[in-house]
Design a protein around this motif. Structure first.
Motif, PDB file in Angstrom:
ATOM      1  N   HIS A   1      36.445  42.078  33.186  1.00  0.00           N
ATOM      2  CA  HIS A   1      37.023  40.572  33.229  1.00  0.00           C
ATOM      3  C   HIS A   1      36.213  39.600  34.010  1.00  0.00           C
ATOM      4  CE1 HIS A   1      40.912  43.045  33.133  1.00  0.00           C
ATOM      5  NE2 HIS A   1      40.232  44.041  34.006  1.00  0.00           N
TER       6      HIS A   1
ATOM      7  N   ARG B   1      35.115  36.168  36.073  1.00  0.00           N
ATOM      8  CA  ARG B   1      35.384  35.529  37.209  1.00  0.00           C
ATOM      9  C   ARG B   1      36.590  34.530  37.363  1.00  0.00           C
ATOM     10  NH1 ARG B   1      33.209  38.621  41.340  1.00  0.00           N
ATOM     11  NH2 ARG B   1      33.316  37.259  43.488  1.00  0.00           N
ATOM     12  N   LYS B   2      36.958  34.013  36.114  1.00  0.00           N
ATOM     13  CA  LYS B   2      38.100  33.083  36.053  1.00  0.00           C
ATOM     14  C   LYS B   2      39.327  34.175  36.083  1.00  0.00           C
ATOM     15  CE  LYS B   2      39.984  29.717  32.580  1.00  0.00           C
ATOM     16  NZ  LYS B   2      39.854  29.084  31.518  1.00  0.00           N
ATOM     17  N   GLU B   3      39.281  35.225  35.345  1.00  0.00           N
ATOM     18  CA  GLU B   3      40.349  36.029  35.486  1.00  0.00           C
ATOM     19  C   GLU B   3      40.807  36.712  36.414  1.00  0.00           C
ATOM     20  OE1 GLU B   3      40.130  37.518  30.725  1.00  0.00           O
ATOM     21  OE2 GLU B   3      38.639  38.522  32.191  1.00  0.00           O
ATOM     22  N   ARG B   4      39.797  37.109  37.165  1.00  0.00           N
ATOM     23  CA  ARG B   4      39.730  37.660  38.443  1.00  0.00           C
ATOM     24  C   ARG B   4      38.770  37.136  39.569  1.00  0.00           C
ATOM     25  NH1 ARG B   4      41.259  44.064  37.357  1.00  0.00           N
ATOM     26  NH2 ARG B   4      43.094  43.779  35.875  1.00  0.00           N
TER      27      ARG B   4
ATOM     28  N   GLU C   1      38.009  37.147  42.763  1.00  0.00           N
ATOM     29  CA  GLU C   1      37.531  37.940  43.741  1.00  0.00           C
ATOM     30  C   GLU C   1      36.682  39.151  43.418  1.00  0.00           C
ATOM     31  OE1 GLU C   1      37.727  37.057  46.808  1.00  0.00           O
ATOM     32  OE2 GLU C   1      38.889  35.255  46.117  1.00  0.00           O
ATOM     33  N   THR C   2      37.100  39.788  42.014  1.00  0.00           N
ATOM     34  CA  THR C   2      36.262  40.888  41.780  1.00  0.00           C
ATOM     35  C   THR C   2      35.834  40.654  40.273  1.00  0.00           C
ATOM     36  OG1 THR C   2      38.410  41.959  40.885  1.00  0.00           O
ATOM     37  CG2 THR C   2      37.581  42.280  43.398  1.00  0.00           C
ATOM     38  N   GLY C   3      35.997  39.756  39.579  1.00  0.00           N
ATOM     39  CA  GLY C   3      35.485  39.527  38.049  1.00  0.00           C
ATOM     40  C   GLY C   3      33.998  39.734  37.905  1.00  0.00           C
TER      41      GLY C   3
ATOM     42  N   ASN D   1      30.874  42.698  44.711  1.00  0.00           N
ATOM     43  CA  ASN D   1      32.181  42.324  44.441  1.00  0.00           C
ATOM     44  C   ASN D   1      32.213  41.954  43.002  1.00  0.00           C
ATOM     45  OD1 ASN D   1      33.232  43.232  46.977  1.00  0.00           O
ATOM     46  ND2 ASN D   1      32.723  41.128  47.780  1.00  0.00           N
ATOM     47  N   GLY D   2      31.631  42.134  42.173  1.00  0.00           N
ATOM     48  CA  GLY D   2      31.597  42.076  40.587  1.00  0.00           C
ATOM     49  C   GLY D   2      30.477  41.109  40.409  1.00  0.00           C
TER      50      GLY D   2
ATOM     51  N   LEU E   1      36.138  49.010  39.677  1.00  0.00           N
ATOM     52  CA  LEU E   1      37.157  48.925  38.641  1.00  0.00           C
ATOM     53  C   LEU E   1      38.112  50.110  38.054  1.00  0.00           C
ATOM     54  CD1 LEU E   1      38.971  46.750  36.932  1.00  0.00           C
ATOM     55  CD2 LEU E   1      37.187  47.302  35.134  1.00  0.00           C
TER      56      LEU E   1
ATOM     57  N   ASP F   1      39.950  51.355  42.102  1.00  0.00           N
ATOM     58  CA  ASP F   1      40.984  50.669  42.021  1.00  0.00           C
ATOM     59  C   ASP F   1      41.855  51.610  40.878  1.00  0.00           C
ATOM     60  OD1 ASP F   1      40.159  48.504  43.651  1.00  0.00           O
ATOM     61  OD2 ASP F   1      39.683  47.470  41.996  1.00  0.00           O
TER      62      ASP F   1
END
Length: 367
Positions: free
Chosen positions: A132, A134-137, A139-141, A163-164, A207, A211
């Protein structure tokens, strides 16, 4: 990596090629088929792939355009068909900060970084792993920052993950610096591609493991990740090398903390399946007389088909032969690692997680 050939003249091609050395055809990588294709100009200023699997959608020829990073010669990927809301390809869309191109040598460093990063995303595509932006997520993309040390050298950029966000120190693209660090840290192996594969392991730990449904199983195999990370790293850099660490760890650095153990093992799984695909694509076979196992040209696809035992039984003899070839040239071993039973158990866990993820993705699961 697959073996590619020019659809125009049959010349052998390599993943990073932008033009055929024999016929001069422009080349582009097609994400949907994971194939490098010769191209012909389209009627509307774009390109039509000669690769039949990519040339048309629903029977209709579809023009494609290069990623915007094709202009500075750091990307040869095409945008997916019918995409009009981005100028970046699948791999380049994850860039957040690129090297400062006003600094001498940084264009070449960026090119080397992108070669490694695009190979990473080839593997992600072939494994059909979720990823994913950074636009999609927010905080964690996933995002990549390629950072230079400041001009006054007041700080030293370190490669890492948080954190991604994967930070790669631009200086790692300099062979002399990277080799110096390898020797200083006592590492067997240090490459740009290895950095990318290791750091993406941290991303997928978050991910798929944290999660996902694998946290307790992962802790049972790799150890409790809740131990203080900074304290563990500090202890690692100041302690005597543990006895018999090879029984359970693929590298010495993997002993520092369960997160690093997971990332190191993840990187090695990527090394293995990628290299096996290359060997099989070139019809390499190795006799069962080597290491009691064999690599057969009929082994199947390590990304999607081969079982874990089949992968290891092919990998061990292959590395034995290539190590011998390197020594014949006076070079270091191609794969200077020992896959003990403890390491294999960890690799088997990662294989199981990836195969389960592939199955869920095929049935529409969202990660």
């Amino acid at each position: 990596m697959k073996k590619f050939s020019c659809q125009s003249c049959g010349q052998l091609l390599f993943f990073e090629n932008t033009a055929c050395e024999r016929c001069g055809a422009t080349l582009g990588f097609v994400q949907e088929t994971a194939r490098l294709s010769a191209l012909q100009p389209g009627p509307n200023g774009g390109w039509l792939p000669l690769d039949r699997q990519a040339a048309a959608v629903d029977g209709q020829p579809i023009e494609r355009h290069f990623c915007i990073n094709h202009a500075p010669n750091v990307c040869n990927w095409l945008l997916p068909a019918n995409v009009s809301d981005t100028v970046f390809c699948f791999a380049c869309q994850f860039n957040r900060i690129i090297p400062n191109l006003d600094r001498p040598g940084n264009l070449e460093r960026w090119h080397r970084l992108e070669v490694a990063k695009h190979r990473l995303f080839y593997t992600i595509l072939r494994l059909n792993l979720p990823v994913h932006t950074r636009k999609e997520r927010p905080e964690t993309g996933l995002a990549f920052d390629f950072l230079d040390d400041p001009p006054d050298n007041s700080t030293s950029i370190m490669t890492g993950h948080a954190n991604g966000v994967i930070t790669i120190a631009t200086k790692e693209a300099d062979d002399a610096y990277r080799e110096g660090m390898r020797v200083e840290l006592g590492e067997y192996y240090r490459t740009l591609l290895g950095h990318f594969r290791h750091e993406i392991g941290h991303y997928y730990w978050g991910l798929l493991i944290r999660d996902g449904d694998w946290l307790e199983e992962c802790r049972a195999i790799f150890g409790d990740d809740r131990q203080d990370y900074q304290a563990a790293l500090a202890a690692y850099y100041h302690r005597v090398e543990p006895d018999n660490w090879r029984k359970s760890f693929v590298s010495l650095y993997a002993t520092s903390h369960p997160w690093e153990d997971f990332a190191e093992t993840w990187a090695h799984y990527f090394h293995i399946v990628s290299t096996l695909e290359t060997a099989l694509s070139y019809d390499v076979s190795v006799s069962a007389d080597i290491g009691g196992a064999a690599l057969s040209v009929h082994a199947g696809d390590p990304y999607t088909q081969m079982s874990f035992d089949e992968i290891i039984n092919a990998w061990v003899p292959l590395t034995s032969v290539v190590n011998a070839l390197n020594r014949s040239m006076g070079l270091p071993d191609f794969y200077p690692f020992v896959l003990t039973q403890g390491v294999r158990a960890k690799l088997a866990f990662i294989h199981t997680v990836i195969r389960a993820t592939q199955e869920k993705q095929a049935h529409g699961a969202v990660y």
